[in-house]
Design an enzyme around this catalytic site. Sequence first.
Site, PDB file in Angstrom:
ATOM      1  CE1 TYR A 141      -0.309  -0.019  -7.543  1.00  0.00           C
ATOM      2  CE2 TYR A 141       1.890  -0.959  -7.687  1.00  0.00           C
ATOM      3  CZ  TYR A 141       0.932  -0.096  -8.162  1.00  0.00           C
ATOM      4  OH  TYR A 141       1.193   0.683  -9.255  1.00  0.00           O
ATOM      5  CE  LYS A 169       0.823   3.342  -6.514  1.00  0.00           C
ATOM      6  NZ  LYS A 169       2.168   3.130  -7.137  1.00  0.00           N
TER       7      LYS A 169
END
Length: 299
Positions: A141, A169
Amino acid sequence: MTSHHPSPSGLWLPLITPFREGALDEASLRRLVRHYAAQPIDGLILAATTGEGLTLDEGECARLVEIAAEERAAVRSDLQVYLGLSGSDTRKLLRTLERTAGWSIDGYLVTCPYYVRPSQDGLFQHFSALAEAAVRPILIYNIPYRSGINLANEQMLRLAEHDTIVGVKDCCADAAQSFDLLCRRPESFAVLTGEDALFYSALVQGADGGILMSAHVLTGAFAAVRATLLAGDQPGALAQWRALAQVPALLFAEPSPAPVKHWLWRIGLIDSPELRLPMTGVSAELARRIDQAVGRSAA
């Protein structure tokens, strides 16, 4: 390297965590998982930013996973479920991976270490250590406006060589960096946008999908944008996206997840819009605007 782990794609939901009177609201959680398991999504992520993961203790996280596993088994066993992890001490995260190895999850979403701002080599070593210890796939992330550090593409591509690291992400907030990654990433390395307002643009440029808080509402409409693009109808997808584009703007008008919790409470999916401090509820003005949007969506 080609990973033997499935590459994430499609529409993923970073599930909110419902609370009531200070505790995990298990009835609302069951209702949420059953509802979204029946929607055209590809995965859920528990206890991440939208799920107020930093406010959950170990027992609550375990119960969250347990309930989600029970409900998806009853509704849709193929739905992927990842657990959100964050922290700035590699040793602690390694212990967390060991502690959760037997949990009913399919993978992890792991945030770049926040606040300490390590070097690029430090980031590489951090994620490499996690990748070597994990028995399940890891999505990185990358969200520098929260963590304080941006994982550069050079290190991202090196990390993509780990079998356990299956994608990212992407919330780097740099359009050039995002496009460069899409151009250079190996085929098995997934790029899922986490910028709700850029969902359509990311898909057009080649992203594999999105992890979108906004898709808690009008879930089918968000999924339809990607399905229409995959069918080769870009003008149709653009028209669909134009009809949706104000939803992320509304749900990010104040700190998330307060706005989406208010919406879900208004439609009866959760019994309370309660958050844990330091997060607070929406203003009266935003509540009014959300209530109007709820009314229009139900018409």
